[in-house]
Write a protein that holds these residues in place. Sequence first.
Motif, mmCIF file in Angstrom:
data_model
loop_
_atom_site.group_PDB
_atom_site.id
_atom_site.type_symbol
_atom_site.label_atom_id
_atom_site.label_comp_id
_atom_site.label_asym_id
_atom_site.label_seq_id
_atom_site.Cartn_x
_atom_site.Cartn_y
_atom_site.Cartn_z
ATOM 1 N N GLY A 1 0.737 -1.260 0.106
ATOM 2 C CA GLY A 1 -0.082 -0.018 0.049
ATOM 3 C C GLY A 1 0.789 1.312 0.074
ATOM 4 O O GLY A 1 0.543 2.197 -0.580
ATOM 5 N N GLY A 2 1.860 1.309 0.673
ATOM 6 C CA GLY A 2 3.034 2.364 0.751
ATOM 7 C C GLY A 2 3.227 2.881 -0.849
ATOM 8 O O GLY A 2 3.157 4.139 -0.825
ATOM 9 N N ARG B 1 -0.166 9.127 4.836
ATOM 10 C CA ARG B 1 0.568 8.551 5.800
ATOM 11 C C ARG B 1 0.431 7.572 6.569
ATOM 12 O O ARG B 1 1.335 6.667 6.898
ATOM 13 C CB ARG B 1 0.472 9.939 6.901
ATOM 14 N N PRO B 2 -0.811 7.103 6.749
ATOM 15 C CA PRO B 2 -1.064 5.687 7.344
ATOM 16 C C PRO B 2 -0.397 4.588 6.512
ATOM 17 O O PRO B 2 0.005 3.608 7.077
ATOM 18 C CB PRO B 2 -2.784 5.592 7.842
ATOM 19 N N THR C 1 -7.325 -0.120 2.363
ATOM 20 C CA THR C 1 -8.942 0.081 2.833
ATOM 21 C C THR C 1 -9.133 -0.698 4.158
ATOM 22 O O THR C 1 -9.771 -0.048 5.071
ATOM 23 C CB THR C 1 -9.818 -0.656 1.731
ATOM 24 N N PHE C 2 -8.745 -1.835 4.352
ATOM 25 C CA PHE C 2 -8.721 -2.618 5.581
ATOM 26 C C PHE C 2 -8.239 -1.774 6.848
ATOM 27 O O PHE C 2 -8.913 -1.569 7.696
ATOM 28 C CB PHE C 2 -8.278 -3.941 5.333
ATOM 29 N N GLU C 3 -6.817 -1.193 6.691
ATOM 30 C CA GLU C 3 -6.248 -0.721 7.691
ATOM 31 C C GLU C 3 -7.142 0.598 8.009
ATOM 32 O O GLU C 3 -7.509 0.924 9.284
ATOM 33 C CB GLU C 3 -5.061 -0.386 7.368
ATOM 34 N N SER C 4 -7.931 1.216 6.950
ATOM 35 C CA SER C 4 -8.365 2.599 7.213
ATOM 36 C C SER C 4 -9.763 2.273 8.085
ATOM 37 O O SER C 4 -10.072 3.043 8.965
ATOM 38 C CB SER C 4 -8.735 3.266 6.031
ATOM 39 N N LYS D 1 0.842 12.866 14.100
ATOM 40 C CA LYS D 1 -0.166 13.272 13.211
ATOM 41 C C LYS D 1 0.039 12.393 12.000
ATOM 42 O O LYS D 1 0.255 12.581 10.844
ATOM 43 C CB LYS D 1 -0.052 14.705 12.775
ATOM 44 N N VAL D 2 -0.587 10.968 12.302
ATOM 45 C CA VAL D 2 -0.555 10.042 11.094
ATOM 46 C C VAL D 2 -1.882 10.473 10.355
ATOM 47 O O VAL D 2 -1.831 10.472 9.102
ATOM 48 C CB VAL D 2 -0.632 8.739 11.683
#
Lengths: 617, 256, 256
Positions: free
Chosen positions: A59-60, A80-81, A215-218, A362-363
Amino acid sequence: MNRVRNFKLILWMIIGLGAAVATARFMFGLGAVTNLSDRVPWGLWIGFDVMSGVALASGGFVLTATVYIFKLDRFHSIVRPAILTALLGYIAVAVGLLFDLGLPWNIWHMMIYWNLHSPLFEVGWCVMLYLTVLLLEFFPVPAEKYGFLSKIRGFLTKLRLPLVIAGIALSTLHQSSLGSLFLIMPYNVHPLWYSPIMPVTFFISAIGLGLMMVTFESLFTGWLYRREQEVDLLERLGAAARWVFLLYLAIRLGDLAVRDQLGHLSGGEWQVKMFWFELVIVAIIPTVLLFIRAVRRSAAGLMTVAITGVTGIVLNRINVGGLVHINRGETLYLPAWTEIVITLAVIAGAALVFLFMAERFKVWEIQPVDPDADPIKMPEFHPVDSSWLGKPEIVARTKYSLGFIIAAAVGFALLSGEPLESRGVDPVPAQQARGGDTLWIDGNLDGYGVEFLHVRHWYRSGSGESCVECHHMNLPLDRNSGCYHCHSDMYLPADAFRHDWHSSPTGGKLACHECHQKGVVRAVESAKKCDECHNDLIPSEASIEVEQYMAVSYADAMHHLCIDCHTKEAVPRENPDLPRCTTCHKGQRDIIDATVLDSDRRNLTGKRTLLPPIHQE
Amino acid sequence: MKAILTDTTKCIGCRECVIACKTRYKLDNSIPRRWSAEDGLTARNWTSIIERPDSKYVRKQCRHCIEPACVSACPVNALQKNKDGAVVYDSSKCMGCRYCMMACPYGIPRYDWDRQVPYVRKCILCAEYISDGKQPACTEVCPTEATIFGERDELIAEAHRRIKANPGKYINRVWGEHEVGGSQVLYISDIDLSFLTYGQPLGDKPLPDRTASAMHAVPYAFVGMGSLMAGIGWVIGRRMKNEEGGKDKPEGEENE
Amino acid sequence: MHAWIEFGSGPLFRLCFALMLLGLARIVVLTIIGMVEAYLRNDDKIINWRELIGKTVSWLFPIAKLLKKRPVYSLVSFLFHIGLILTPLFLAAHLLLWEKSIGFAWFAIPQSLADYLTLIVIVCGLTLFLMRALYGPARAISRKQDYIWPLLLVIPFLTGYMCVNGRISPATYQWMMLIHIFSGNLITVMIPFTKIAHCVLTPLSQLVTGIGWKFPRGAGDKVIETLGYKDRPTWVEQPRLGLEKVTTVEKEAAEK
């Protein structure tokens, strides 16, 4: 309201369990905690931790490309995340690799011994370099909190575009090189998976997986912190992802068609079913769902797609990483629970660091409120300690550490079993030799054994009372006890003494001092020998010196007894073949090993016994 | 280049070679472990005798390929082909990734699964002995000359001579002459030996070639992808600047 | 029966022992972290390190101090501690178990000495219990665990003694051993979670007191003033708050 804290507590407990397993891993070696074998050298740790881990962290580079190269600024809030996920993902890969490598302290050898032909060498270097790039990319985020770092931060911000480009190029290389790793195994990987374009399919699926993982992480962190979920952004990502999945599906099937392997698709083998299952959840379900607008616009729908897609691609990596290899024979590898624990612990560690970073820096655009850091919260009362725990931070610390140590202790208790002690030797009870004048000796009943001319041996050693040449110890009241009575395990030494019978109310009611001297520690060294009471136990002319209490393994006992005598007899009989394997093992399978006649007993003695081991010279 | 030729029709299955190998390298006693494969090779048995139906015996050992997959796969050069052609292992370099075990088409390398400090174990063709002009332990002791040691060319010639002399006895094939680029351990046999590769016929193309094309593409992919990204970024940035024209500075670079 | 004994001295013991070691490490670490935090928060405190260290050392051997005030109690307590520490750790029979489970052991005390120490522990334990129960001032500050501990500690010593001297045992060896092992495990696992944790916390207790209480005069008011929390309860005050105030704080929080 304690969603975050409970989640963290669970993470800490998983890490505690992992710590116990990790101790066993480094103390006893890979065999003690994994189901890996000579046939299955790579297992869950490579398939999931390393190969899937790298892909999950893609994803990065996908999002940095979207925002900084394609200049789609609306995605800025989730860059950032995504970078943080990638960074932690790669660190988790490195940590997971340290568990899997047999000699993890040599991992730096990759930097000094170059083998340019090895795809693994290239993957290693790219991962190292990309990890550095990610660190530099993410560094400005924590740095903005500290004034004295502003210069470095400014410099790195200026460097961002070159860093992003380098990161994308490096990712392209190693995401695809993970596929190249398996190009060298055309005869191992199942033809449904093996393809010369594996690097390409790996790269494309990594892009899809990156989008799904973001998507999942968010969505997950949104749920965890009750943050507003960025569904409108994720919808656009989903819309892009469906084309990626469609492309992937087309390439996989097209590749099969080009290589003329479509015939494999209809077979009934489990690999074929696995292939279809993988393809359905990796591509077909997500693509179909993502074409439905209502699904793309709901958090639940997106979550379903993300979980399906991620599972599918992870499954693909595990399959290629070893599950569907052909040359594994009949054995199916399933990871041991200890392997799963380590994997989960590595992920849990990464998740904890993610939450730590997200709460402090501030991620996200809007920093989540850590419920533990709420300053007006009341101190909690702890029922066990019957004391006040103080401010929420201290409460959290107290609870997490408690969860950690309890889980670790449970891990130690669960690990202290036979698998560790017997070092991969499965207990095989030795069985009685069968037959009359000619005995068939195969202690493990596998059909391979020795035809033993019992009467002829007795006759040749002088008949009459010559039984004692071999029968060196008998059960009480018995004359010629079978070998298997004492040598009761094929490959492990066994306890020939039953302490619980001698001093139990149901057996012999012996007082302690009848065997153990008074005033001396009651141990096997100071106890009476068996034949001091059972004076008929050991025949007076026995040719073998008896190790009382302990019996060596059945295989060792047989070899010791037979080969010693055959070696001696070879000279007078002028028959040098007498002590050779094939003299007894006629046309039968090798009994694994006949070279070292006397087993290295010290390695195994006492591991399965009730008594402390006998000291051996 | 040295080689071993094993004629399975001469093997009587006495396992003297196994014993000689274990004696020379002081290998421990090995008992069946959970992780052992059924062919008898373990980290402490570098060669083994496999019994086939009808009392046929086949000795299994490292094939010492001419273009070995394991050597090409090892990321730290721990496995090397020495001047005699033996594939030897340097335990001080190894980092334990076990890629060699995955890469070997014959499934030869074994691992010390039960050791705290584990190494990869396999036959090393008695490298230090053959460089002194001696024989490997196994061929030295074979009582029936079923397995012999010599120059590879001579042994291949000898193998073909034997097959020609006894066409009914042997299958007309020298195993190891061409498979995956050829190997230095050759077999002639009266039974099909494809069980040594799990029933799969091996092609003649050396395995390292298969990764080589992907590896050669690496620098081009890196530069290509990098310049492609830089180009796209530049074009899009320029277009956005033109579109916004009179407006303020474009968002992006400094803003964050 | 035998299986239970095996379970108790095998997996269950390892569980309890691991919990004890990790639990003790945990409370030491948590205490030190708390102390460092407290110290950093109030770095204007006056801490007399010399006095603190001197006190800590003198409290490690409290017998001289207590001998004047309560000679019988201190003597009994001292003997109790000696037996309590020496016997389980240096009993020869236990050392065999150590050697079996961790691979090494240390020197042992003679069996006869162990016997006497055991008797001393039993007698002292009962005496301590009675003294606490019968002495008014002691009873006033005692919690439940203060009564339970001396009795609980005596159980494994009593059963252990009966195992060694089977003649006075009321039940079979196996029963005594079972009780011995399970009560021992219970004690082991309770150590870090009860007052027995003083076995590792003693060296820190004077330090905690020093950091906790040696304020400069009026420091607390100044702190609140500086922080601007004069009209607002902070967490430090919370435990002492009445019920009404707590609810108001919660209401405020809810309103926000």
